[in-house]
Design a protein around this motif. Structure first.
Motif, PDB file in Angstrom:
ATOM      1  N   VAL A  69       0.835  -1.207   0.000  1.00 26.62           N
ATOM      2  CA  VAL A  69       0.000   0.000   0.000  1.00 26.62           C
ATOM      3  C   VAL A  69       0.866   1.250   0.000  1.00 26.62           C
ATOM      4  CG1 VAL A  69      -1.608   1.365   1.400  1.00 26.62           C
ATOM      5  CG2 VAL A  69      -2.045  -1.055   1.043  1.00 26.62           C
ATOM      6  N   PHE A  70       1.891   1.275   0.842  1.00 24.53           N
ATOM      7  CA  PHE A  70       2.765   2.448   0.925  1.00 24.53           C
ATOM      8  C   PHE A  70       3.631   2.594  -0.321  1.00 24.53           C
ATOM      9  CE2 PHE A  70       1.226   2.654   5.099  1.00 24.53           C
ATOM     10  CZ  PHE A  70       1.622   3.835   5.689  1.00 24.53           C
ATOM     11  N   ALA A  71       4.079   1.477  -0.892  1.00 21.17           N
ATOM     12  CA  ALA A  71       4.906   1.540  -2.111  1.00 21.17           C
ATOM     13  C   ALA A  71       4.104   2.059  -3.297  1.00 21.17           C
ATOM     14  CB  ALA A  71       5.480   0.163  -2.422  1.00 21.17           C
ATOM     15  N   GLU A  72       2.837   1.695  -3.373  1.00 19.04           N
ATOM     16  CA  GLU A  72       1.991   2.118  -4.494  1.00 19.04           C
ATOM     17  C   GLU A  72       1.525   3.555  -4.359  1.00 19.04           C
ATOM     18  OE1 GLU A  72      -1.217  -0.687  -4.473  1.00 19.04           O
ATOM     19  OE2 GLU A  72      -0.017  -2.263  -5.410  1.00 19.04           O
ATOM     20  N   PHE A  73       1.572   4.096  -3.153  1.00 21.31           N
ATOM     21  CA  PHE A  73       1.047   5.439  -2.929  1.00 21.31           C
ATOM     22  C   PHE A  73       2.114   6.487  -3.206  1.00 21.31           C
ATOM     23  CE2 PHE A  73      -0.196   9.138  -0.443  1.00 21.31           C
ATOM     24  CZ  PHE A  73      -1.473   9.311  -0.917  1.00 21.31           C
ATOM     25  N   GLU A  74       2.030   7.096  -4.367  1.00 19.16           N
ATOM     26  CA  GLU A  74       2.932   8.180  -4.754  1.00 19.16           C
ATOM     27  C   GLU A  74       2.153   9.117  -5.661  1.00 19.16           C
ATOM     28  OE1 GLU A  74       6.606   8.309  -7.663  1.00 19.16           O
ATOM     29  OE2 GLU A  74       7.138   7.375  -5.755  1.00 19.16           O
ATOM     30  N   GLU A  75       2.120  10.374  -5.321  1.00 19.33           N
ATOM     31  CA  GLU A  75       1.374  11.370  -6.087  1.00 19.33           C
ATOM     32  C   GLU A  75       2.303  12.498  -6.518  1.00 19.33           C
ATOM     33  OE1 GLU A  75      -2.022  11.517  -6.712  1.00 19.33           O
ATOM     34  OE2 GLU A  75      -2.450   9.622  -5.714  1.00 19.33           O
ATOM     35  N   LEU A  76       2.156  12.942  -7.751  1.00 17.88           N
ATOM     36  CA  LEU A  76       2.885  14.126  -8.198  1.00 17.88           C
ATOM     37  C   LEU A  76       2.194  15.351  -7.629  1.00 17.88           C
ATOM     38  CD1 LEU A  76       3.679  13.310 -11.928  1.00 17.88           C
ATOM     39  CD2 LEU A  76       5.245  13.357  -9.991  1.00 17.88           C
ATOM     40  N   ASP A  77       2.986  16.344  -7.254  1.00 16.52           N
ATOM     41  CA  ASP A  77       2.437  17.556  -6.671  1.00 16.52           C
ATOM     42  C   ASP A  77       3.307  18.737  -7.076  1.00 16.52           C
ATOM     43  OD1 ASP A  77       0.729  19.116  -5.219  1.00 16.52           O
ATOM     44  OD2 ASP A  77       1.087  18.123  -3.304  1.00 16.52           O
ATOM     45  N   TYR A  78       2.803  19.932  -6.808  1.00 13.32           N
ATOM     46  CA  TYR A  78       3.564  21.137  -7.134  1.00 13.32           C
ATOM     47  C   TYR A  78       4.732  21.309  -6.173  1.00 13.32           C
ATOM     48  CZ  TYR A  78      -0.411  22.236 -10.088  1.00 13.32           C
ATOM     49  OH  TYR A  78      -1.382  22.183 -11.049  1.00 13.32           O
ATOM     50  N   ALA A  79       5.822  21.796  -6.702  1.00  9.66           N
ATOM     51  CA  ALA A  79       7.029  22.027  -5.904  1.00  9.66           C
ATOM     52  C   ALA A  79       6.806  23.190  -4.949  1.00  9.66           C
ATOM     53  CB  ALA A  79       8.198  22.334  -6.833  1.00  9.66           C
ATOM     54  N   ARG A  80       7.618  23.208  -3.916  1.00  9.00           N
ATOM     55  CA  ARG A  80       7.574  24.299  -2.938  1.00  9.00           C
ATOM     56  C   ARG A  80       8.923  25.010  -2.912  1.00  9.00           C
ATOM     57  NH1 ARG A  80       3.976  22.104   2.121  1.00  9.00           N
ATOM     58  NH2 ARG A  80       2.132  21.660   0.871  1.00  9.00           N
ATOM     59  N   THR A  81       8.902  26.216  -2.415  1.00  7.34           N
ATOM     60  CA  THR A  81      10.111  27.021  -2.325  1.00  7.34           C
ATOM     61  C   THR A  81      11.200  26.264  -1.565  1.00  7.34           C
ATOM     62  OG1 THR A  81       8.795  29.037  -2.334  1.00  7.34           O
ATOM     63  CG2 THR A  81      11.035  29.220  -1.508  1.00  7.34           C
ATOM     64  N   GLY A  82      12.410  26.296  -2.098  1.00  2.55           N
ATOM     65  CA  GLY A  82      13.543  25.646  -1.456  1.00  2.55           C
ATOM     66  C   GLY A  82      13.802  24.235  -1.945  1.00  2.55           C
ATOM     67  N   MET A  83      12.839  23.645  -2.630  1.00  2.00           N
ATOM     68  CA  MET A  83      13.037  22.294  -3.169  1.00  2.00           C
ATOM     69  C   MET A  83      14.088  22.353  -4.283  1.00  2.00           C
ATOM     70  SD  MET A  83      10.177  19.961  -5.057  1.00  2.00           S
ATOM     71  CE  MET A  83      10.752  18.941  -6.396  1.00  2.00           C
ATOM     72  N   VAL A  84      14.843  21.290  -4.434  1.00  5.35           N
ATOM     73  CA  VAL A  84      15.831  21.212  -5.505  1.00  5.35           C
ATOM     74  C   VAL A  84      15.132  20.704  -6.761  1.00  5.35           C
ATOM     75  CG1 VAL A  84      17.961  20.108  -6.262  1.00  5.35           C
ATOM     76  CG2 VAL A  84      17.715  20.827  -3.895  1.00  5.35           C
ATOM     77  N   ALA A  85      15.286  21.427  -7.864  1.00  6.32           N
ATOM     78  CA  ALA A  85      14.626  21.063  -9.123  1.00  6.32           C
ATOM     79  C   ALA A  85      15.172  19.734  -9.650  1.00  6.32           C
ATOM     80  CB  ALA A  85      14.820  22.162 -10.158  1.00  6.32           C
ATOM     81  N   PRO A  86      14.278  18.764  -9.935  1.00  5.28           N
ATOM     82  CA  PRO A  86      14.741  17.470 -10.451  1.00  5.28           C
ATOM     83  C   PRO A  86      15.032  17.486 -11.947  1.00  5.28           C
ATOM     84  CG  PRO A  86      12.380  17.415 -10.127  1.00  5.28           C
ATOM     85  CD  PRO A  86      12.853  18.754  -9.649  1.00  5.28           C
ATOM     86  N   GLU A  87      14.615  18.549 -12.628  1.00  5.75           N
ATOM     87  CA  GLU A  87      14.842  18.645 -14.069  1.00  5.75           C
ATOM     88  C   GLU A  87      14.909  20.110 -14.483  1.00  5.75           C
ATOM     89  OE1 GLU A  87      10.963  18.148 -16.516  1.00  5.75           O
ATOM     90  OE2 GLU A  87      10.664  16.903 -14.732  1.00  5.75           O
ATOM     91  N   THR A  88      15.434  20.338 -15.675  1.00  5.64           N
ATOM     92  CA  THR A  88      15.489  21.685 -16.234  1.00  5.64           C
ATOM     93  C   THR A  88      14.266  21.885 -17.112  1.00  5.64           C
ATOM     94  OG1 THR A  88      17.894  21.694 -16.209  1.00  5.64           O
ATOM     95  CG2 THR A  88      16.832  23.242 -17.715  1.00  5.64           C
ATOM     96  N   ILE A  89      13.619  23.043 -16.950  1.00  6.62           N
ATOM     97  CA  ILE A  89      12.455  23.366 -17.780  1.00  6.62           C
ATOM     98  C   ILE A  89      12.754  24.669 -18.510  1.00  6.62           C
ATOM     99  CG2 ILE A  89      10.006  23.929 -17.814  1.00  6.62           C
ATOM    100  CD1 ILE A  89       9.709  22.132 -15.358  1.00  6.62           C
ATOM    101  N   GLN A  90      12.755  24.579 -19.821  1.00  7.29           N
ATOM    102  CA  GLN A  90      13.084  25.706 -20.703  1.00  7.29           C
ATOM    103  C   GLN A  90      11.833  26.102 -21.487  1.00  7.29           C
ATOM    104  OE1 GLN A  90      16.307  26.945 -20.898  1.00  7.29           O
ATOM    105  NE2 GLN A  90      15.711  28.515 -22.351  1.00  7.29           N
TER     106      GLN A  90
END
Length: 174
Positions: A69-90
């Motif tokens: 149950v815990f492994a399957e539970f993953e949701e995409l969400d909006y980033a918050r200030t201070g988070m490190v960007a996982p990708e470059t967006i141009q």
């Protein structure tokens, strides 16, 4: 914590489980801070693990089912200030399109206030030059977070991690 996402998990496990969130110190006192204070064998070992943002999950489910149950539970969400960007967006120069099509002309001042080089051209919001919304590995500023949300870029992942398990028979780190 992302409350709406957590509510979904809590609802999914409602019939078999309960979550307890609160002050770590209060939870530690309830579990016992030492062997002498613990209400059941080894609960003080769980109390020792309560650091940072965490909670307790009580359930009748088997360990394998809980882990699934815990492994399957993953949701995409909006980033918050201070988070490190996982990708470059141009973004390329030219007319700006959002998730629902062209950006409304009323949004142009907001885009400009948050650092985008924009202009209005016959009611169409245009990017004057190429613009890097965020760069992989760099911390996000408040302005970048606003822009990422406006363009519907969800860079954060909301998930819960299991740390340890206690039963009347044993305590185990996971």
């Amino acid at each position: 914590m992302r409350n709406d996402k957590f509510k979904e998990l809590r609802e999914k496990c409602r019939d078999t489980s309960r979550f307890f969130l609160g002050s770590n110190k209060v939870l530690q006192i309830a579990l016992g801070k030492s062997e002498a204070e613990e209400p059941r064998d080894n609960t003080h070992r769980v109390a020792e693990r309560l650091k940072g943002f965490c909670g307790l999950f009580f359930t009748n489910m088997e360990q394998e089912e809980v882990e699934q149950v815990f492994a399957e539970f993953e949701e995409l969400d909006y980033a918050r200030t201070g988070m490190v960007a996982p990708e470059t967006i141009q973004m390329d120069a030219g007319p700006i399109h959002g998730p629902m099509g062209p950006i409304a002309h009323t949004m142009e001042p907001t885009l400009r206030e948050n650092g985008m080089p924009t202009k209005l051209n016959k009611g169409i919001v245009e990017l004057v030059s190429d613009f890097q919304l965020c760069k992989e590995g760099q911390q996000l500023s408040p302005e970048q977070v606003v822009l990422l949300r406006l363009f519907d870029h969800k860079l954060a992942k909301f998930k819960l991690q299991l740390d340890c398990m206690w039963t009347t028979k044993e305590f185990k780190l996971l």
